[in-house]
Every structure is written in C-alpha cells, then in structure tokens.
Design a protein around this motif. Sequence first.
Motif, PDB file in Angstrom:
ATOM      1  N   THR A 415       0.832  -1.215   0.000  1.00  0.00           N
ATOM      2  CA  THR A 415       0.000   0.000   0.000  1.00  0.00           C
ATOM      3  C   THR A 415       0.855   1.248   0.000  1.00  0.00           C
ATOM      4  O   THR A 415       0.406   2.319  -0.419  1.00  0.00           O
ATOM      5  N   SER A 433      -3.991  -0.338 -11.018  1.00  0.00           N
ATOM      6  CA  SER A 433      -3.207  -1.417 -10.368  1.00  0.00           C
ATOM      7  C   SER A 433      -1.726  -1.271 -10.757  1.00  0.00           C
ATOM      8  O   SER A 433      -1.399  -0.798 -11.847  1.00  0.00           O
ATOM      9  N   TYR A 443      -0.264  -6.534  -8.536  1.00  0.00           N
ATOM     10  CA  TYR A 443      -0.285  -6.352  -7.097  1.00  0.00           C
ATOM     11  C   TYR A 443      -1.604  -5.671  -6.721  1.00  0.00           C
ATOM     12  O   TYR A 443      -1.679  -4.471  -6.469  1.00  0.00           O
ATOM     13  N   GLY A 444      -2.643  -6.517  -6.737  1.00  0.00           N
ATOM     14  CA  GLY A 444      -3.967  -5.994  -6.459  1.00  0.00           C
ATOM     15  C   GLY A 444      -4.270  -5.934  -4.985  1.00  0.00           C
ATOM     16  O   GLY A 444      -3.381  -6.082  -4.147  1.00  0.00           O
ATOM     17  N   PRO A 445      -5.545  -5.706  -4.621  1.00  0.00           N
ATOM     18  CA  PRO A 445      -5.928  -5.538  -3.215  1.00  0.00           C
ATOM     19  C   PRO A 445      -5.574  -6.750  -2.349  1.00  0.00           C
ATOM     20  O   PRO A 445      -5.316  -6.592  -1.158  1.00  0.00           O
ATOM     21  N   GLU A 446      -5.512  -7.956  -2.960  1.00  0.00           N
ATOM     22  CA  GLU A 446      -5.224  -9.141  -2.163  1.00  0.00           C
ATOM     23  C   GLU A 446      -3.768  -9.184  -1.710  1.00  0.00           C
ATOM     24  O   GLU A 446      -3.407  -9.947  -0.808  1.00  0.00           O
ATOM     25  N   LYS A 447      -2.886  -8.342  -2.308  1.00  0.00           N
ATOM     26  CA  LYS A 447      -1.473  -8.351  -1.950  1.00  0.00           C
ATOM     27  C   LYS A 447      -1.045  -7.067  -1.274  1.00  0.00           C
ATOM     28  O   LYS A 447       0.142  -6.824  -1.064  1.00  0.00           O
ATOM     29  N   HIS A 448      -2.009  -6.210  -0.956  1.00  0.00           N
ATOM     30  CA  HIS A 448      -1.668  -4.915  -0.375  1.00  0.00           C
ATOM     31  C   HIS A 448      -1.017  -5.049   0.988  1.00  0.00           C
ATOM     32  O   HIS A 448      -0.211  -4.203   1.399  1.00  0.00           O
ATOM     33  N   SER A 449      -1.341  -6.144   1.667  1.00  0.00           N
ATOM     34  CA  SER A 449      -0.784  -6.295   3.020  1.00  0.00           C
ATOM     35  C   SER A 449       0.634  -6.875   3.034  1.00  0.00           C
ATOM     36  O   SER A 449       1.318  -6.872   4.067  1.00  0.00           O
TER      37      SER A 449
END
Length: 469
Positions: A415, A433, A443-449
């Motif tokens: 993020t 993205s 690197y979408g929302p599922e990899k933001h962490s």
Amino acid sequence: MAETVDDKVSYFQAVTGISDPDLCTEILAAHNWDLQVAVSSITANPSSPSASASTSSREQGPSAPLADAEFVAPPPPMPPAPQQPQQQQPGIAWKLVTLPFYVVSGGVGLVAGTFRLGAWVAGGVLSRSLSLLGLAGQAGGDRLLELPPSAAEAAEFVAEFEREFGAGRGPRFVAEGFADALQRAQREFKLLFVYLHSPDHPDTPAFCGGCLCSEPVAAFIDENFVAWGGSIRRTEGFKMSNSLNASRFPFCAVVMASTNQRIMLLQQVEGPKSPEEMITILQRVVEECATSLVAARIEAEERLNNQRLREEQDAAYRAALEADQARERERLEELERREREAAEAERKRKEEEEALARAAQEAAEKEAALARRRQEKAMALGAEPDKGPGVTRVLIRFPTGERKERRFHSSAPITSLYDYVDSLDCLKAEMYSLVSNFPRVTYGPEKHSLTLEEAGLHPQASLFIEIEQ
C-alpha cells in the motif's frame, strides 16, 4: 220685532243652507219662531214634514244643497247674523264617517279589475296554448294554405277564359291579384294590360275570340305587357271596373304604377276592336312610354349595379380586412413563436451555465479532494529513507511515459507504493493497479498487506500502472 225676525231668518239660512227666505220664514213660524227647535227639526229629523217641505221647495225652486251631513250644535239666543249666507259643504265629521266606505269600495273595485285582467290574460294564454297544440284553430291553419281571394279570382278567370276560348289562345294572363300583377310589371319594366271581362255582353265572345285570341295581338301583348284579366262578376274585377270608370264593354286598359301606391291610366280601349286597331293603339302606347320604361330600366340597372358594386366593395373590404387580420394573427403568432424560442434558448443557456458551473464546482471540489488526498498520502509516507541494505528502490512508469523513482523500506507494505502514486500529481485516475512485467504480476488488493520483501520486490523493482476500465 222685525229686527229679531230677520236675524232669526238669516241665522237659520246660515245654519241649514236653505237660500229661500220665505221657506225659512214658514219653517220658523211652524215652530213658533223657536230657532233651536227649527234647526233640530232640519238636522236631526230629515224626514219631518218641515224637511219634506224644504226638499220639495228645493226641487221646484233654485238649487241650494243642504248641509245635512254635518251636525251643528244649537246656537245661543240672538247671535249676530252674517252679512251674506254661503253654501256649506259637508264637514270633517261626515268625511271621516264616509272615508272607510270609499276606501273599501275602491279596494273592491281594484280587486275586481285585477281579477278580470287575470281572467283575460289566462284566457289568452289558454287559447294560444291550444292553438300551438293543434287543439284549436284548425280551420285557421287550413286557410294558411289557401290562395288570397284576389289570386283565386284571377286563377278562376284564367281557367274560365281558356275553357271558353281554348287553352293556349289569347294573352298569357297572370293568375294573381291586380296589385301583384302591377308589381310584376314594374319589376319587368313593362306596362300592365288590363282586360275586364263582361260575360253577359253580346260583343264579348266576338272580341275575345277575334281580337284578343288572334295570334298577332296575343303575341304583341305577351311581348310588351304583363296581362291581367278579371271578370266584373267577381269582387276585384268589379272594383277595377269602378276604379277605371269602365262604361262600355269590351273594356281594356293600359296602366302603370305611380307614386303613393297609385296607378296611372295610360289608355282605355272600349268597345269591340279589330286586331289591327288593337295593335295600333297598343303600339302607340308602347312608343309613348318606351322612354320612361327605358329610363326606369336603366335606373334600376344602375341601382342594381351600384348595389352590386357596393357588395363587391364590401366583399373586397371584408376580404382585405380578413387578410389584414390574418396577417396580424400570423405576425402575432410569429412574435409569440420567437418569444417562446428566445425564452427556450434562454432557459437552455441558463441550464448549460448552471451545468457548467456545477461541473466546474464538482471539478474544483474533486481537485481539492485529490489535493487533500495527495497531501494526506505524502504525509502518510513520511521521509524517503537513505540507501542501505534494508532499503528497496522502486521505479514506477505512468501511462503518460513519465517515470518516478523512490526508495522504501523493504518492510513497507505494498500500500505504500499506492500511497506514493496517489501523492504525485501525475495520475488522474482513481482505479488502477501496479503491475510487473517479467514475470507479470498484478499487485492488487489481495497483496496490499504484503511487504515489499515478501512480494519479491526487494532490493529493486520496476512497476507500471495499469488503468482499470
């Protein structure tokens, strides 16, 4: 004593209204010159012998009405006598007594008159209603379909003439009254030929058959005259014989209409005539009146032309007026249409201005929001770290071809990369993205962490921005 007697007689005259002094003297002497008793006998007892005597004397002598309607109190003894007695009228007492009778009698007369008027009106309305319903006046309705008496007599004469001398022979007599025939001749600008038929005259058959029914005479009359005939046995024929002073039969006349509903006698033809004589006489009358007839025809034609011209002018004026009114309506309609179009254009312009203002306001608000967002993202990133073993260098390529590079701690989450992009004034899109080329990884929302090191982006990485549709 003489003075006393004269005073009593004078006062008695003044009180009773009796103008005859001898009669007053007799009445006073009959009551022993007692003035009070004598007056009471007249005022209180009109049927007494004294009153009867006074009445009989009044009928025979000069008329002097008695004041018997007013009660008079007995006078005091020996009052001064008036110089000249005057006739007394009924007093206020009598008027007050008789007033109710006059009021009642007048009211009764008014009520009776009103009742008679109402009955007359009701009778007229009832009669009119019955006639409208067909329940009354049936004979009158039939008479409406009948010919006028003068026209009926003329039709009977024509039928009798054709029956006696042959159908289609002789002049074409009009089957209408004399007045109508005269108006017809006036309308056709011809003279009126009048024939008064005397069935009992010995010369009538020869005159009708030999003269009137001859083809030249009949043709000349039909061409130049309006022919009217009547029998002197009928009402209108008899009246015309008197009006034209017909003294000898067979009788013919030529007349024309004059002023004040009168006729002008132009020629009388009395006694039997040959066809040649008849044509000669009629020809002379026609020639003498030709000028006036032509003038009348010209005047009538001028009148007709003037009337037609006025009608045409009126029609043209009305047409021009209607055209002007139509043009005025069209002008007003065009003006109203233009005003409506102008109002519509003004409304659309205002709507567009308002829409542009709203769009500008929204854009400004959006820009302000983006600026705040960039500022917030930049503050969230903190300061850029220096080079070192725990620092990752990231290169980001924008759709415009622009490149941006920054160092991040390897422990920073994905993020942080998005916050860095959002803090820059290089991308207007909000939905995007970060993608790597080789290998292609989004690197979408599922990899933001994930941290940069966990995502395999340490110690350096090259990413590009992919706009989401």
